[in-house]
Each structure stands twice: as structure tokens, then as C-alpha cells.
Design a protein around this motif. Structure first.
Motif, PDB file in Angstrom:
ATOM      1  N   THR A 235       0.838  -1.205   0.000  1.00  0.00           N
ATOM      2  CA  THR A 235       0.000   0.000   0.000  1.00  0.00           C
ATOM      3  C   THR A 235       0.874   1.256   0.000  1.00  0.00           C
ATOM      4  O   THR A 235       0.599   2.213  -0.740  1.00  0.00           O
ATOM      5  CB  THR A 235      -0.927   0.005   1.228  1.00  0.00           C
ATOM      6  OG1 THR A 235      -1.762  -1.149   1.197  1.00  0.00           O
ATOM      7  CG2 THR A 235      -1.799   1.253   1.241  1.00  0.00           C
TER       8      THR A 235
ATOM      9  N   GLY B 191      -3.901  10.443  -0.213  1.00  0.00           N
ATOM     10  CA  GLY B 191      -4.973  10.329   0.767  1.00  0.00           C
ATOM     11  C   GLY B 191      -5.255   8.889   1.155  1.00  0.00           C
ATOM     12  O   GLY B 191      -5.469   8.575   2.335  1.00  0.00           O
ATOM     13  N   GLY B 192      -5.249   7.990   0.193  1.00  0.00           N
ATOM     14  CA  GLY B 192      -5.504   6.586   0.482  1.00  0.00           C
ATOM     15  C   GLY B 192      -4.413   5.959   1.339  1.00  0.00           C
ATOM     16  O   GLY B 192      -4.705   5.184   2.263  1.00  0.00           O
TER      17      GLY B 192
ATOM     18  N   LEU C 227      -4.812   7.215   4.900  1.00  0.00           N
ATOM     19  CA  LEU C 227      -5.932   6.575   5.572  1.00  0.00           C
ATOM     20  C   LEU C 227      -5.596   5.131   5.965  1.00  0.00           C
ATOM     21  O   LEU C 227      -5.935   4.677   7.074  1.00  0.00           O
ATOM     22  CB  LEU C 227      -7.153   6.605   4.657  1.00  0.00           C
ATOM     23  CG  LEU C 227      -8.476   6.113   5.243  1.00  0.00           C
ATOM     24  CD1 LEU C 227      -8.882   6.981   6.423  1.00  0.00           C
ATOM     25  CD2 LEU C 227      -9.561   6.133   4.159  1.00  0.00           C
ATOM     26  N   ALA C 228      -4.923   4.416   5.079  1.00  0.00           N
ATOM     27  CA  ALA C 228      -4.539   3.039   5.381  1.00  0.00           C
ATOM     28  C   ALA C 228      -3.508   2.980   6.497  1.00  0.00           C
ATOM     29  O   ALA C 228      -3.525   2.063   7.331  1.00  0.00           O
ATOM     30  CB  ALA C 228      -4.009   2.367   4.121  1.00  0.00           C
TER      31      ALA C 228
ATOM     32  N   THR D  41      -4.921   3.317  10.093  1.00  0.00           N
ATOM     33  CA  THR D  41      -5.725   2.187  10.592  1.00  0.00           C
ATOM     34  C   THR D  41      -5.006   0.855  10.452  1.00  0.00           C
ATOM     35  O   THR D  41      -5.641  -0.199  10.615  1.00  0.00           O
ATOM     36  CB  THR D  41      -7.052   2.139   9.825  1.00  0.00           C
ATOM     37  OG1 THR D  41      -6.795   2.031   8.413  1.00  0.00           O
ATOM     38  CG2 THR D  41      -7.881   3.388  10.093  1.00  0.00           C
TER      39      THR D  41
ATOM     40  N   ILE E 212     -12.041   0.653   7.234  1.00  0.00           N
ATOM     41  CA  ILE E 212     -11.420   1.933   6.850  1.00  0.00           C
ATOM     42  C   ILE E 212     -10.069   1.680   6.188  1.00  0.00           C
ATOM     43  O   ILE E 212      -9.697   2.349   5.214  1.00  0.00           O
ATOM     44  CB  ILE E 212     -11.275   2.855   8.083  1.00  0.00           C
ATOM     45  CG1 ILE E 212     -12.642   3.190   8.658  1.00  0.00           C
ATOM     46  CG2 ILE E 212     -10.530   4.128   7.711  1.00  0.00           C
ATOM     47  CD1 ILE E 212     -12.589   4.081   9.888  1.00  0.00           C
ATOM     48  N   ASN E 213      -9.350   0.692   6.703  1.00  0.00           N
ATOM     49  CA  ASN E 213      -8.066   0.334   6.087  1.00  0.00           C
ATOM     50  C   ASN E 213      -8.269  -0.157   4.659  1.00  0.00           C
ATOM     51  O   ASN E 213      -7.493   0.186   3.748  1.00  0.00           O
ATOM     52  CB  ASN E 213      -7.380  -0.742   6.935  1.00  0.00           C
ATOM     53  CG  ASN E 213      -5.989  -1.079   6.420  1.00  0.00           C
ATOM     54  OD1 ASN E 213      -5.842  -1.910   5.544  1.00  0.00           O
ATOM     55  ND2 ASN E 213      -4.979  -0.421   6.982  1.00  0.00           N
TER      56      ASN E 213
ATOM     57  N   GLY F 163      -8.988   2.876   2.456  1.00  0.00           N
ATOM     58  CA  GLY F 163      -7.765   3.633   2.182  1.00  0.00           C
ATOM     59  C   GLY F 163      -6.904   2.954   1.139  1.00  0.00           C
ATOM     60  O   GLY F 163      -6.392   3.609   0.205  1.00  0.00           O
ATOM     61  N   THR F 164      -6.741   1.636   1.244  1.00  0.00           N
ATOM     62  CA  THR F 164      -5.962   0.893   0.246  1.00  0.00           C
ATOM     63  C   THR F 164      -6.612   0.976  -1.121  1.00  0.00           C
ATOM     64  O   THR F 164      -5.930   1.180  -2.142  1.00  0.00           O
ATOM     65  CB  THR F 164      -5.817  -0.578   0.679  1.00  0.00           C
ATOM     66  OG1 THR F 164      -5.192  -0.646   1.962  1.00  0.00           O
ATOM     67  CG2 THR F 164      -4.995  -1.362  -0.328  1.00  0.00           C
TER      68      THR F 164
ATOM     69  N   ALA G 208      -6.118   4.461  -2.679  1.00  0.00           N
ATOM     70  CA  ALA G 208      -4.740   4.641  -3.132  1.00  0.00           C
ATOM     71  C   ALA G 208      -4.508   3.913  -4.452  1.00  0.00           C
ATOM     72  O   ALA G 208      -3.904   4.470  -5.387  1.00  0.00           O
ATOM     73  CB  ALA G 208      -3.762   4.138  -2.072  1.00  0.00           C
TER      74      ALA G 208
END
Length: 444
Positions: free
Chosen positions: A239, A273-274, A277-278, A281, A418-419, A422-423, A426
Motif C-alpha cells: 500500500t 490520501g488513500g 488513511l490506510a 488504521t 477503513i483500512n 484507504g488501500t 490509493a
């Protein structure tokens, strides 16, 4: 009033027939000079146009032709092309009306109006169809080969990440592990050259000096990747490595003067951003693993930027596979001394046994990981020779998705919703970046 005698032309006619002329009784040729002169006076010219046919001697005496005289011209070939027998030209002494002194030829197709027909060699209708079928077959084979290469690329990546992670879990020595991978890759390269699977290159000293910076950043990139894989989950490492386009844009602007378009900059926002976010979390998050993956991105993209500046003259340039092979060997010789002075020799059976490890298992997994490590990079270059960089970039994005999903399933990595979002964001940004890159205007 006495009827005038018929004109000699009334007894003369031309017949065009396509059948063989009948056999005529033998007529002795004229013997006297008078007969020869009279025969010559009956000659006339034949031209391409029947309307221009006129008798030479208006006083033509037909008494010297007591029997019908027919002559036939047969061309067996013209310039090597077989032809039909020409229609016979028939001279007859039978009485006819003045208006019929030239007979109407038999109805024939329009193409035969000039007296003979030449047929061109016909081209089989299946010729074009055969070419199209062969072309379709070739394209099908190319598609199958390309699809197989993509499949091998993903498969080798999956096995490399799984076996490499298993080794690093029980043997946390990333420098030694990376050196072993370069050593196995060097052996594969020498085998390829020895068995003529790939042409052995002739490298000059100037080329080696130009390749040296590439080998250095290549070594660092793979070393940092192994350091990250040893610290955090495989899914999280990949990621973070989705940030590669960000480093590519920054380094290209700094060292190559390639300024990004607004579309490219926009596509980097979901990537950053992704990843953020990853990271927030991620259950296995630690800063060592995070920064190692970031350093790997920086090293790998530096290699790509240097590759654009690499190579001297066109005639001395190396293909991608040869360049990768030379870099692999140079990376081994660069990293081996560092390994010796930092981690020492820790690959001996005695050391592994003293650490309580299964020697055969560690050796087997290390060798498989090293083979897959070299294989997936070589297959990647083989794909790059067949497709555009944009297509390769899309394939690389799909590869990350495949590796992340398989590693999560294999290692049963805990992933929060949420993880996952985010992945996904991205990776979607990486895909968007690969698409807008083709909209980039070409530099003059």
C-alpha cells in the motif's frame, strides 16, 4: 435491258469462326509468272478495324480461286501466356449480294472483339482470407503469450512476497536475505548466458561506469523493501509502495525538467490520501516499516529517472533484460561486502541451527523467494518490451491489488473497513495516474 454482271466483290466475303477449319483438298501453287501476278493482285490488307478492310485491286479476278480458301492463325503463346485459337479468316467464292461482301461475325462476348483472348492468372479468392486467418492466428498467439507473461508476473510476485515474508519472520536479517537474492539472480544470469538463452553482452568500461549509479539505487530499493517486509505486513508495504507515482513526478521535475500537468497532479491526491488513511488504521504499523517502504519508493524511482539519462550512444545501448542482468550482478558485488561487515556470515547451517531454525526449510524458502524475486523482475521487463509504459503501469497496479489480496488471505492479516477503503482509494489513484499520463503533452 441486259443485267450487268455481278461485281467481283459480290463473290468475296470474310467469315469469323471459332471452330477448326475443314480439311481442304490440296491445291497446287501457281506455277507461271502470270498466275503468281494474278494471285498477288488479290492480296489485301487486314487491319485492327474491319471497317478499314479494302481490296487492293478492284479488278480482282476470282476465277483463280475455284475452291474456298481458308486460313487459320493459331498463337500457342504470347509472352509465355497461353491464348485461345484466333477465329479463322475465311475467303469464299460463293456468290453474295454486294451489301454482304463482309459477313457479320458470330456473336461473341465483348472481351473477344479483338480476335483473341488472353486470360490472366486468376488469384484464388481464398488468398486474402488465408492472410487474414494467418494474421488472426498470429495476433491470438501474441495475446496468449502476453497473457501468460502477465500471469507469471503476478504468480512470481505472490510467491516471492509469501516466501520472503516467511523467511524474514524467522530470520530478521534483511541485508543477508537481499544479498542471497542477488546471488541467486547472478547465478541465473550466468546460466542464461552460458546456455545461450540470452545473448551475452559485451560491456565496456564506460558502460559499467554509467550503470554503476543504477546498480546502487537498485540495491538500495530492494534492500529497503525487504526491511519494510520484515517490519510490517505485506499488504501494508505494498500500500505504501503505491506512492511510487508521487516520487516519479517529483524526481522527473527536479532532474529531467518534466513538469506535470494539472491532471497528473490531481491523480496524486487520491494516492496520498488513500495511503494516509490506510496507515492510520494499519494494525502492524511502525515507523521503521513505513519509512523503509518510502525509501524503497525513492530508490526505485531514482533508478527510473537515471535510466532515462543512461546510455551513451544508440549503437552501444543495452536492452532492458541485459541491463537488468548486469545490474543484478553488480548489486551482488556491491552488497556482499556490506553484508559481511554488518551482519556477518549468518547463512551457515551451524548458525541457523544455533538459532533454533529448521535449516532445510529456511534454505528452501530463501531459494524459492530468490528465484521468484529475479523471475518477476525479468518477466516485468519482457512485458515492457511488448506493451506501452501506460499498459505496463496499469498491469503493475493490478499486480499490487493481487498481491495485497492474496497476502491478506494467506497470512490472515486483520484488515479494518477503513483500512480497506484507504488501500482501495490509493490503488484507484494509481490507476487514474496511469490513465492521465497519456494525456501528457510531448516535450519538444
Amino acid at each position: 435491258m441486259q443485267t450487268p454482271p455481278p461485281s467481283p466483290l459480290a463473290h468475296f466475303s470474310l467469315h469469323f469462326t471459332s471452330a477448326e477449319p475443314p480439311t481442304l483438298p490440296y491445291q497446287p501453287p501457281p506455277q507461271t509468272q502470270s498466275e503468281i501476278s494474278k494471285m498477288q493482285s488479290s492480296s489485301f490488307n487486314l487491319t485492327n478495324s474491319i471497317s478499314n478492310l479494302k481490296p487492293r485491286n478492284p479488278r480482282f479476278n476470282h476465277s483463280y480461286l475455284p475452291l474456298p480458301l481458308k486460313s487459320s492463325i493459331n498463337f500457342q503463346s504470347i509472352n509465355g501466356v497461353s491464348t485461345r485459337r484466333l477465329p479463322s479468316i475465311c475467303c469464299s467464292s460463293s456468290p453474295r449480294k454486294l451489301g454482304d461482301w463482309i459477313s457479320t461475325p458470330s456473336p461473341v462476348p465483348e472481351r473477344e472483339s479483338d480476335g483473341f483472348e488472353v486470360k490472366a492468372a486468376s488469384v484464388p479468392e481464398s488468398a486474402d482470407g488465408g492472410d487474414k486467418a494467418a494474421l488472426a492466428k498470429t495476433k491470438l498467439m501474441e495475446t496468449i503469450v502476453l497473457g501468460s507473461l502477465f500471469g507469471l508476473w503476478y504468480l512470481f510476485n505472490i510467491y516471492f512476497n509469501i516466501y520472503n515474508k516467511q523467511v524474514l519472520k524467522v530470520f530478521p536479517n534483511p541485508i543477508t536475505v537481499t544479498t542471497v537474492q542477488f546471488a541467486v539472480g547472478s547465478v541465473i544470469v550466468f546460466l542464461m548466458w552460458t546456455l545461450n538463452l540470452h545473448k551475452r553482452p559485451k560491456i565496456s568500461g564506460a558502460q559499467l561506469l554509467a550503470i554503476l549509479p543504477l546498480a546502487m539505487v537498485h540495491t538500495l530499493g530492494n534492500l529497503f523493501t525487504n526491511m519494510s517486509l520484515g517490519k510490517v505486513a505485506v499488504s501494508f508495504t505494498h500500500t505504501i509502495k503505491a506512492m511510487e507515482p508521487f516520487f516519479s513526478v517529483v524526481l522527473s521535475a527536479m532532474f529531467l525538467g518534466e513538469m506535470p500537468t494539472p491532471w497528473v497532479v490531481t491523480s496524486l491526491l487520491p494516492i496520498a490520501g488513500g495511503v494516509a488513511l490506510a496507515s492510520m488504521t494499519e494494525a502492524s504499523f511502525n515507523w521503521a516499516g513505513f519509512w523503509s517502504a518510502m525509501a524503497s519508493n525513492l530508490s526505485n524511482q531514482s533508478r527510473n529517472v537515471l535510466s532515462k539519462k543512461f546510455m551513451v550512444k544508440k549503437e552501444e545501448s543495452l536492452d532492458n533484460i541485459t541491463l537488468f542482468s548486469v545490474i543484478t550482478i553488480m548489486s551482488f558485488f556491491l552488497l556482499a561486502p556490506v553484508t559481511f561487515f554488518t551482519e556477518g556470515v549468518r547463512v551457515t547451517p551451524a548458525y541457523l541451527q544455533s538459532a533454533g531454525l529448521n535449516v532445510k526449510q529456511v534454505y528452501f524458502r530463501s531459494v524459492i523467494a530468490a528465484i521468484c524475486f529475479h523471475a518477476y523482475q525479468q518477466v516485468s521487463y519482457m512485458i515492457l518490451q511488448r506493451v506501452s509504459p501506460v499498459t505496463h503501469s496499469v498491469g503493475n497496479c493490478v499486480k499490487r491489488v493481487v498481491v495485497i489480496v492474496t497476502s491478506v488471505l494467506f497470512f490472515r492479516t486483520p484488515v479494518s473497513p477503513i483500512n480497506s477503503i484507504g488501500t482501495g482509494v490509493a490503488l484507484a489513484g494509481v490507476f487514474l495516474y496511469s490513465q492521465v499520463k497519456r494525456m501528457k503533452p510531448k516535450t519538444a
